[in-house]
Scaffold this motif. Structure first.
Motif, mmCIF file in Angstrom:
data_model
loop_
_atom_site.group_PDB
_atom_site.id
_atom_site.type_symbol
_atom_site.label_atom_id
_atom_site.label_comp_id
_atom_site.label_asym_id
_atom_site.label_seq_id
_atom_site.Cartn_x
_atom_site.Cartn_y
_atom_site.Cartn_z
ATOM 1 N N ARG A 4 31.262 53.200 42.006
ATOM 2 C CA ARG A 4 32.396 53.210 41.067
ATOM 3 C C ARG A 4 33.681 52.667 41.696
ATOM 4 N NH1 ARG A 4 31.144 58.441 42.259
ATOM 5 N NH2 ARG A 4 32.677 59.560 43.494
ATOM 6 N N GLU A 5 33.715 52.533 43.033
ATOM 7 C CA GLU A 5 34.900 52.016 43.715
ATOM 8 C C GLU A 5 34.822 50.518 44.010
ATOM 9 O OE1 GLU A 5 35.792 54.352 47.155
ATOM 10 O OE2 GLU A 5 35.669 56.237 46.040
ATOM 11 N N LEU A 6 33.737 49.870 43.626
ATOM 12 C CA LEU A 6 33.550 48.459 43.947
ATOM 13 C C LEU A 6 34.540 47.525 43.253
ATOM 14 C CD1 LEU A 6 29.691 47.946 44.011
ATOM 15 C CD2 LEU A 6 31.289 47.683 45.907
ATOM 16 N N GLY A 7 34.825 47.754 42.027
ATOM 17 C CA GLY A 7 35.621 46.798 41.262
ATOM 18 C C GLY A 7 34.704 45.727 40.691
ATOM 19 N N ARG A 8 35.131 45.123 39.596
ATOM 20 C CA ARG A 8 34.283 44.180 38.857
ATOM 21 C C ARG A 8 33.898 42.952 39.683
ATOM 22 N NH1 ARG A 8 30.961 44.714 34.616
ATOM 23 N NH2 ARG A 8 30.568 42.704 33.680
ATOM 24 N N GLU A 9 34.856 42.337 40.371
ATOM 25 C CA GLU A 9 34.569 41.111 41.132
ATOM 26 C C GLU A 9 33.565 41.368 42.249
ATOM 27 O OE1 GLU A 9 36.850 37.802 43.897
ATOM 28 O OE2 GLU A 9 38.034 39.069 42.557
ATOM 29 N N ARG A 10 33.751 42.449 42.985
ATOM 30 C CA ARG A 10 32.832 42.755 44.077
ATOM 31 C C ARG A 10 31.453 43.119 43.528
ATOM 32 N NH1 ARG A 10 34.663 46.399 49.204
ATOM 33 N NH2 ARG A 10 33.201 45.466 50.664
ATOM 34 N N TRP A 11 31.413 43.848 42.409
ATOM 35 C CA TRP A 11 30.141 44.197 41.778
ATOM 36 C C TRP A 11 29.379 42.940 41.374
ATOM 37 C CZ3 TRP A 11 26.150 47.036 41.157
ATOM 38 C CH2 TRP A 11 25.310 46.844 40.067
#
Length: 92
Positions: A4-11
């Motif tokens: 949940r801490e990744l963020g959209r771009e990193r995901w």
């Protein structure tokens, strides 16, 4: 790190890598995915006795040099599970 801490771009980057690796594993008929230069089956001639860690980069290789950078492989336990990683290539 929790997902949940990744963020959209990193995901999206992670998902892209994972799906490519899964497709490669399916194509090759095996779960392990190695760089071609570390896969004894892909060497010419094939090297069945290679020091390529028998198709693993870190698992059960604590203290041995990383195949990529040479840093000793680290090990710890988490919830009764053994964890192995390269502190340089897989730095948090």
């Amino acid at each position: 790190m929790p997902g949940r801490e990744l963020g959209r771009e990193r995901w999206e980057e992670l998902w892209s890598d994972l799906t490519a690796m899964l497709r490669d594993g399916e194509r090759r008929g095996r779960i392990e995915t190695l760089r071609p230069e570390h896969d004894p089956a892909l060497l010419a001639p094939p090297d069945r006795g290679s020091v390529c860690a028998s198709v693993v980069y870190t698992y059960r290789r604590a203290g041995q040099p990383c195949l990529v950078c040479g840093t000793p492989i680290a090990r710890t336990t988490h919830l009764a599970r053994n964890l192995f990683w390269c502190p340089t290539c897989q730095a948090g």
